[in-house]
Design an enzyme around this catalytic site. Structure first.
Site, short mmCIF file in Angstrom:
data_model
loop_
_atom_site.label_atom_id
_atom_site.label_comp_id
_atom_site.label_asym_id
_atom_site.label_seq_id
_atom_site.Cartn_x
_atom_site.Cartn_y
_atom_site.Cartn_z
N TYR A 1 0.82 -1.24 0.21
CA TYR A 1 0.01 0.04 -0.04
C TYR A 1 0.82 1.36 -0.14
CZ TYR A 1 -4.23 -2.82 0.07
OH TYR A 1 -5.00 -3.93 -0.19
N ASN B 1 -13.08 2.71 -5.27
CA ASN B 1 -11.54 2.91 -5.33
C ASN B 1 -11.04 3.64 -4.13
OD1 ASN B 1 -12.26 1.88 -7.96
ND2 ASN B 1 -12.13 4.19 -8.78
N VAL B 2 -9.84 3.17 -4.09
CA VAL B 2 -9.21 3.65 -2.87
C VAL B 2 -8.09 4.80 -3.38
CG1 VAL B 2 -9.29 1.66 -1.59
CG2 VAL B 2 -7.35 1.91 -2.85
N HIS C 1 -14.51 1.23 0.17
CA HIS C 1 -13.65 0.04 0.28
C HIS C 1 -12.10 1.11 1.14
CE1 HIS C 1 -15.25 -2.85 -2.61
NE2 HIS C 1 -15.81 -2.76 -1.46
N GLY D 1 -17.47 0.96 -14.77
CA GLY D 1 -16.29 0.42 -14.56
C GLY D 1 -15.93 -0.34 -13.42
N THR D 2 -17.08 -1.30 -13.08
CA THR D 2 -16.49 -2.14 -11.92
C THR D 2 -17.18 -3.78 -12.58
OG1 THR D 2 -17.34 -3.07 -9.67
CG2 THR D 2 -18.83 -1.58 -11.05
N ASN E 1 -19.47 0.26 -19.04
CA ASN E 1 -18.23 -0.46 -18.74
C ASN E 1 -17.68 -0.75 -20.02
OD1 ASN E 1 -16.33 -2.31 -17.81
ND2 ASN E 1 -17.78 -2.88 -16.41
N LEU E 2 -16.40 -1.25 -20.09
CA LEU E 2 -15.60 -1.62 -21.27
C LEU E 2 -16.18 -2.98 -21.75
CD1 LEU E 2 -13.29 -0.31 -22.74
CD2 LEU E 2 -11.73 -1.73 -21.42
C1 BJW Z 1 -13.23 -0.22 -17.69
C2 BJW Z 1 -12.07 0.29 -18.41
C3 BJW Z 1 -12.30 1.58 -18.94
C4 BJW Z 1 -11.52 -1.51 -17.46
N1 BJW Z 1 -13.49 2.13 -19.03
N2 BJW Z 1 -14.35 0.23 -17.61
C5 BJW Z 1 -19.47 -15.54 -1.67
C6 BJW Z 1 -20.52 -15.30 -2.29
C7 BJW Z 1 -20.72 -13.66 -2.22
C8 BJW Z 1 -20.13 -12.81 -1.30
C9 BJW Z 1 -19.00 -13.26 -0.79
C10 BJW Z 1 -18.78 -14.64 -0.63
N3 BJW Z 1 -17.46 -15.08 -0.23
C11 BJW Z 1 -17.14 -13.90 0.56
C12 BJW Z 1 -18.01 -12.74 0.22
C13 BJW Z 1 -17.84 -11.38 0.41
C14 BJW Z 1 -16.74 -10.62 -0.02
C15 BJW Z 1 -16.96 -10.89 -1.66
O1 BJW Z 1 -17.71 -10.25 -2.38
N4 BJW Z 1 -16.05 -11.76 -2.11
C16 BJW Z 1 -16.00 -12.11 -3.40
C17 BJW Z 1 -14.67 -12.31 -3.97
C18 BJW Z 1 -17.08 -13.11 -3.74
N5 BJW Z 1 -16.81 -9.25 0.04
C19 BJW Z 1 -16.29 -8.85 1.36
O2 BJW Z 1 -15.67 -9.60 1.85
C20 BJW Z 1 -16.60 -7.47 1.71
N6 BJW Z 1 -17.18 -7.10 2.92
C21 BJW Z 1 -18.22 -7.76 3.33
O3 BJW Z 1 -19.04 -8.42 2.38
O4 BJW Z 1 -18.65 -7.79 4.56
C22 BJW Z 1 -19.80 -8.27 4.91
C23 BJW Z 1 -21.10 -7.58 4.68
C24 BJW Z 1 -22.43 -8.20 4.89
C25 BJW Z 1 -23.51 -7.57 4.29
C26 BJW Z 1 -23.50 -6.25 3.95
C27 BJW Z 1 -22.32 -5.51 4.16
C28 BJW Z 1 -21.14 -6.29 4.44
C29 BJW Z 1 -15.50 -6.49 1.44
C30 BJW Z 1 -14.85 -6.58 0.14
C31 BJW Z 1 -13.49 -5.69 0.17
C32 BJW Z 1 -13.13 -5.37 -1.14
N7 BJW Z 1 -11.80 -4.81 -1.12
C33 BJW Z 1 -10.95 -4.67 -2.39
C34 BJW Z 1 -9.63 -4.05 -1.95
C35 BJW Z 1 -9.37 -2.81 -1.79
C36 BJW Z 1 -7.98 -2.53 -1.58
C37 BJW Z 1 -7.06 -2.21 -2.62
O5 BJW Z 1 -7.18 -1.59 -3.52
O6 BJW Z 1 -6.03 -3.14 -2.67
O7 BJW Z 1 -11.66 -3.68 -3.19
S1 BJW Z 1 -11.00 -6.15 -3.33
C38 BJW Z 1 -11.14 -5.01 -4.99
O8 BJW Z 1 -12.34 -5.46 -5.66
C39 BJW Z 1 -11.29 -3.71 -4.64
C40 BJW Z 1 -12.35 -3.33 -5.32
O9 BJW Z 1 -12.83 -2.11 -5.02
C41 BJW Z 1 -13.14 -4.19 -5.69
C42 BJW Z 1 -14.01 -4.29 -6.83
O10 BJW Z 1 -13.17 -4.18 -8.00
P1 BJW Z 1 -13.60 -3.53 -9.22
O11 BJW Z 1 -13.43 -2.14 -9.02
O12 BJW Z 1 -14.87 -4.16 -9.69
O13 BJW Z 1 -12.34 -3.73 -10.29
P2 BJW Z 1 -12.23 -5.18 -11.03
O14 BJW Z 1 -10.82 -5.17 -11.62
O15 BJW Z 1 -12.85 -6.54 -10.63
O16 BJW Z 1 -13.15 -4.76 -12.43
C43 BJW Z 1 -12.64 -3.57 -13.52
C44 BJW Z 1 -13.87 -3.34 -14.32
O17 BJW Z 1 -13.43 -2.02 -15.07
C45 BJW Z 1 -14.13 -4.29 -15.29
O18 BJW Z 1 -15.24 -4.83 -15.49
C46 BJW Z 1 -13.36 -3.84 -16.80
O19 BJW Z 1 -14.29 -4.10 -17.96
C47 BJW Z 1 -13.59 -2.32 -16.49
N8 BJW Z 1 -12.81 -1.51 -17.04
N9 BJW Z 1 -11.10 -0.71 -18.10
C48 BJW Z 1 -14.62 1.56 -18.68
N10 BJW Z 1 -11.21 2.16 -19.61
#
Ligand code: BJW
Length: 243
Positions: free
Chosen positions: A67, A103-104, A120, A186-187, A212-213
């Site tokens: 980080y 995003n962070v 996040h 973009g998620t 989204n892309l």
């Molecule tokens: C473009 C582009 C361009 C590219 N133009 N677009 C089983 C089933 C369901 C849920 C769970 C499960 N087991 C565990 C869980 C829960 C778990 C979870 O979801 N796990 C999954 C893996 C299944 N979630 C958690 O643990 C969360 N907490 C939680 O659930 O607490 C309990 C709760 C219960 C009830 C209510 C509320 C809470 C916490 C999740 C924490 C995520 N943290 C991260 C890390 C951040 C730190 C870091 O930066 O290092 O956050 S993980 C990572 O993924 C980051 C992101 O914010 C997050 C999402 O990713 P994002 O942003 O979608 O990125 P990508 O790379 O996946 O996608 C990019 C997109 O952009 C793509 O679609 C491309 O097409 C597009 N793109 N270029 C437009 N130019």
């Protein structure tokens, strides 16, 4: 279930409350790697090595260094046309607006957006694992850094790891319940609870739009999907909304 066809454009005239969810894709054109897919941020790191409380307990030095590097990299990037367009929407939209970013990075606020939150966590913030106080942080954050509030050597990156509760869920859910329009930008729809927002918004009657892309995992839940780079799609959409 979502409607089969996008609602007519006239719908825009009647909407007042907008909730926008952004993910890594909105910052991709600023040069910040997304998480998943080829060349992703975690290609050189297994997600479970850097993004869980267990990993932090096992190897704090590795997690803090990861980080620190990303915090330093923020100095080299600037907001792109998509961030700028959302900031313009924030300035000019007279109705309710909430930009929820996963995003962070700080590119939304550097573009000028104010009605927003980081669900996040933030790279430029430190969290005390002892008293839970959050504070702005610049520079490196070595393990064992002392919390000025409680004196414990317990500061960690203010990042929501897997298994931890994202920030401000009550505020987000309240905004989704009032939303006339939910827009996801973009998620990948791979991480919950954010991936479930589209269904929640639909359930409460909001129109739903994905920019989204490529189609996300939850694409089928959106009434309308527009495919292309955020730097093109978002300014065009904001122009249309502000009309
Ligand atoms: C473009 C582009 C361009 C590219 N133009 N677009 C089983 C089933 C369901 C849920 C769970 C499960 N087991 C565990 C869980 C829960 C778990 C979870 O979801 N796990 C999954 C893996 C299944 N979630 C958690 O643990 C969360 N907490 C939680 O659930 O607490 C309990 C709760 C219960 C009830 C209510 C509320 C809470 C916490 C999740 C924490 C995520 N943290 C991260 C890390 C951040 C730190 C870091 O930066 O290092 O956050 S993980 C990572 O993924 C980051 C992101 O914010 C997050 C999402 O990713 P994002 O942003 O979608 O990125 P990508 O790379 O996946 O996608 C990019 C997109 O952009 C793509 O679609 C491309 O097409 C597009 N793109 N270029 C437009 N130019």
């Amino acid at each position: 279930m979502p409607l089969s066809f996008p609602r007519p454009a006239i719908y825009i005239l009647h909407m007042r409350n907008i909730v926008i969810l952004t993910g890594a894709g909105i910052s991709a054109e600023s040069g910040i790697a997304t998480f998943r897919g080829p060349g992703g941020l975690w290609e050189g790191h297994r997600v479970e090595d850097v993004c869980t409380p267990e990993a932090l307990a096992r190897d704090a030095a590795l997690v803090h260094r990861f980080y620190d590097l990303r915090r330093a990299a923020l100095e080299t990037v600037v907001p792109n046309a998509a961030h700028q367009a959302l900031a313009r929407l924030d300035r000019e939209w007279a109705g309710e607006l909430l930009i929820v970013t996963q995003n962070v990075d700080d590119l939304h606020e550097r573009a000028g957006a104010r009605r927003m939150l980081h669900m996040h966590g933030e790279l430029r913030s430190a969290l005390c694992a002892n008293c839970e106080e959050r504070r702005s942080w610049a520079g490196t954050l070595p393990p064992g850094s002392v919390c000025p509030a409680c004196g414990a050597a317990a500061l960690r990156p203010d990042i929501v790891f897997f298994g931890e509760m994202p920030y401000q869920m009550e505020r987000i859910e309240a905004a989704l319940a009032q939303a006339d329009l939910f827009v996801s930008i973009g998620t990948s729809g791979a991480v919950y609870p954010a991936a479930g927002f589209v269904r929640l918004a639909s359930h409460y009657g909001a129109a739903t739009l994905e920019l989204n892309l490529e189609r996300s995992e939850g694409s089928a839940w959106f009434e309308e999907t527009r495919l292309g780079p955020a730097g093109v799609l978002v300014p065009a959409w904001v122009d249309a909304v502000l009309g």
